[in-house]
Scaffold this motif. Structure first.
Motif, PDB file in Angstrom:
ATOM      1  N   GLY A  54       0.833  -1.261  -0.064  1.00  0.00           N
ATOM      2  CA  GLY A  54      -0.048   0.102   0.013  1.00  0.00           C
ATOM      3  C   GLY A  54       0.868   1.293  -0.007  1.00  0.00           C
ATOM      4  N   VAL A  55       0.181   2.376   0.294  1.00  0.00           N
ATOM      5  CA  VAL A  55       0.914   3.501   0.471  1.00  0.00           C
ATOM      6  C   VAL A  55       0.760   4.288   1.621  1.00  0.00           C
ATOM      7  N   ASP A  56       2.046   4.919   2.247  1.00  0.00           N
ATOM      8  CA  ASP A  56       1.919   5.857   3.554  1.00  0.00           C
ATOM      9  C   ASP A  56       2.267   7.226   3.009  1.00  0.00           C
ATOM     10  N   ILE A  57       1.485   7.972   3.625  1.00  0.00           N
ATOM     11  CA  ILE A  57       1.735   9.430   3.335  1.00  0.00           C
ATOM     12  C   ILE A  57       1.826  10.056   4.728  1.00  0.00           C
ATOM     13  N   ARG A  58       3.148  10.816   4.577  1.00  0.00           N
ATOM     14  CA  ARG A  58       3.406  11.335   6.061  1.00  0.00           C
ATOM     15  C   ARG A  58       3.738  12.763   6.027  1.00  0.00           C
ATOM     16  N   HIS A  59       3.150  13.320   7.094  1.00  0.00           N
ATOM     17  CA  HIS A  59       3.573  14.941   7.240  1.00  0.00           C
ATOM     18  C   HIS A  59       4.378  15.056   8.256  1.00  0.00           C
ATOM     19  N   GLU A  60       5.733  15.246   7.629  1.00  0.00           N
ATOM     20  CA  GLU A  60       6.967  15.214   8.605  1.00  0.00           C
ATOM     21  C   GLU A  60       7.184  16.828   9.007  1.00  0.00           C
ATOM     22  N   VAL A  61       7.812  16.864  10.171  1.00  0.00           N
ATOM     23  CA  VAL A  61       8.362  18.286  10.291  1.00  0.00           C
ATOM     24  C   VAL A  61       9.711  18.274  11.344  1.00  0.00           C
ATOM     25  N   ARG A  62      10.194  19.475  11.284  1.00  0.00           N
ATOM     26  CA  ARG A  62      11.547  19.749  12.130  1.00  0.00           C
ATOM     27  C   ARG A  62      11.622  20.990  12.403  1.00  0.00           C
ATOM     28  N   SER A  63      12.677  21.273  13.413  1.00  0.00           N
ATOM     29  CA  SER A  63      12.805  22.879  13.748  1.00  0.00           C
ATOM     30  C   SER A  63      13.854  22.703  14.403  1.00  0.00           C
ATOM     31  N   GLU A  64      14.982  23.672  13.940  1.00  0.00           N
ATOM     32  CA  GLU A  64      16.330  23.916  14.707  1.00  0.00           C
ATOM     33  C   GLU A  64      15.967  24.888  15.891  1.00  0.00           C
ATOM     34  N   GLU A  65      15.074  25.653  15.545  1.00  0.00           N
ATOM     35  CA  GLU A  65      14.703  26.929  16.452  1.00  0.00           C
ATOM     36  C   GLU A  65      13.869  26.407  17.695  1.00  0.00           C
ATOM     37  N   SER A  66      12.863  25.488  17.440  1.00  0.00           N
ATOM     38  CA  SER A  66      11.761  25.260  18.654  1.00  0.00           C
ATOM     39  C   SER A  66      11.920  24.089  19.499  1.00  0.00           C
ATOM     40  N   SER A  67      11.951  24.135  20.623  1.00  0.00           N
ATOM     41  CA  SER A  67      11.902  22.941  21.621  1.00  0.00           C
ATOM     42  C   SER A  67      10.673  22.118  21.431  1.00  0.00           C
ATOM     43  N   LYS A  68       9.693  22.404  20.753  1.00  0.00           N
ATOM     44  CA  LYS A  68       8.579  21.682  20.550  1.00  0.00           C
ATOM     45  C   LYS A  68       8.691  20.607  19.597  1.00  0.00           C
ATOM     46  N   PHE A  69       9.785  20.590  18.641  1.00  0.00           N
ATOM     47  CA  PHE A  69       9.842  19.568  17.637  1.00  0.00           C
ATOM     48  C   PHE A  69      11.397  19.369  17.549  1.00  0.00           C
ATOM     49  N   SER A  70      11.621  18.274  17.035  1.00  0.00           N
ATOM     50  CA  SER A  70      12.994  17.620  16.954  1.00  0.00           C
ATOM     51  C   SER A  70      13.868  18.512  15.712  1.00  0.00           C
ATOM     52  N   GLY A  71      14.822  18.134  15.867  1.00  0.00           N
ATOM     53  CA  GLY A  71      15.746  18.939  14.728  1.00  0.00           C
ATOM     54  C   GLY A  71      15.896  18.093  13.580  1.00  0.00           C
ATOM     55  N   GLU A  72      15.537  16.627  13.956  1.00  0.00           N
ATOM     56  CA  GLU A  72      15.326  15.746  12.715  1.00  0.00           C
ATOM     57  C   GLU A  72      13.880  15.365  12.086  1.00  0.00           C
ATOM     58  N   TRP A  73      13.785  15.108  11.033  1.00  0.00           N
ATOM     59  CA  TRP A  73      12.345  14.985  10.492  1.00  0.00           C
ATOM     60  C   TRP A  73      11.917  13.906  11.169  1.00  0.00           C
ATOM     61  N   SER A  74      10.594  14.163  11.565  1.00  0.00           N
ATOM     62  CA  SER A  74       9.769  13.129  12.390  1.00  0.00           C
ATOM     63  C   SER A  74       8.269  13.423  11.823  1.00  0.00           C
ATOM     64  N   ALA A  75       7.569  12.330  11.780  1.00  0.00           N
ATOM     65  CA  ALA A  75       6.075  12.518  11.450  1.00  0.00           C
ATOM     66  C   ALA A  75       5.324  12.837  12.677  1.00  0.00           C
ATOM     67  N   VAL A  76       4.445  13.897  12.131  1.00  0.00           N
ATOM     68  CA  VAL A  76       3.399  14.321  13.079  1.00  0.00           C
ATOM     69  C   VAL A  76       1.739  13.746  12.730  1.00  0.00           C
ATOM     70  N   GLU A  77       1.868  13.523  11.389  1.00  0.00           N
ATOM     71  CA  GLU A  77       0.470  12.608  10.838  1.00  0.00           C
ATOM     72  C   GLU A  77       0.940  11.755   9.932  1.00  0.00           C
ATOM     73  N   THR A  78       0.311  10.534  10.038  1.00  0.00           N
ATOM     74  CA  THR A  78       0.785   9.481   9.029  1.00  0.00           C
ATOM     75  C   THR A  78      -0.741   8.900   8.498  1.00  0.00           C
ATOM     76  N   LEU A  79      -0.758   8.799   7.048  1.00  0.00           N
ATOM     77  CA  LEU A  79      -2.047   8.033   6.632  1.00  0.00           C
ATOM     78  C   LEU A  79      -1.373   6.813   5.776  1.00  0.00           C
ATOM     79  N   GLU A  80      -2.076   5.625   6.404  1.00  0.00           N
ATOM     80  CA  GLU A  80      -1.735   4.347   5.995  1.00  0.00           C
ATOM     81  C   GLU A  80      -3.029   3.928   4.981  1.00  0.00           C
ATOM     82  N   VAL A  81      -2.606   3.468   3.826  1.00  0.00           N
ATOM     83  CA  VAL A  81      -3.714   3.078   2.823  1.00  0.00           C
ATOM     84  C   VAL A  81      -3.333   1.844   2.377  1.00  0.00           C
ATOM     85  N   ARG A  82      -4.343   0.964   2.679  1.00  0.00           N
ATOM     86  CA  ARG A  82      -3.965  -0.489   2.429  1.00  0.00           C
ATOM     87  C   ARG A  82      -5.285  -1.172   1.791  1.00  0.00           C
TER      88      ARG A  82
END
Length: 98
Positions: A54-82
């Motif tokens: 199937g297909v996975d669709i991911r909304h990934e975020v990162r931030s070097e400036e904010s402590s609320k998000f990692s500095g590395e890409w990480s998924a905040v939303e994932t849609l798995e289609v099977r």
């Protein structure tokens, strides 16, 4: 599988093996509070096709400036289609982006 409608163009790419594609990238300053409104968050939309699964669709975020998000890409939303349906998962960090 054919498209639901025709755009009159035939420049489509067909995936017949595992493929990862970054559909879009953008950045926002989602915070309105005085202490965080200058912090930039980078976003990207990633489509990952796994042949026969199937297909996975991911909304990934990162931030070097904010402590609320990692500095590395990480998924905040994932849609798995099977074959049997679809499932949407949201991480707690997604609340900062609404």
């Amino acid at each position: 599988m054919t498209a639901k409608y025709s755009t009159g163009r035939d420049d489509a790419t067909h995936w017949e093996s595992d493929t990862r594609h970054v559909m879009a990238e953008w950045s926002t300053k989602p915070f309105t509070g005085f202490r965080h409104r200058h912090e930039t968050v980078e976003h990207r939309l990633v489509v990952e096709y796994t042949h026969g699964v199937g297909v996975d669709i991911r909304h990934e975020v990162r931030s070097e400036e904010s402590s609320k998000f990692s500095g590395e890409w990480s998924a905040v939303e994932t849609l798995e289609v099977r074959e049997y349906g679809a499932r949407l998962d949201r991480q707690l960090e997604a609340r900062w982006l609404q």
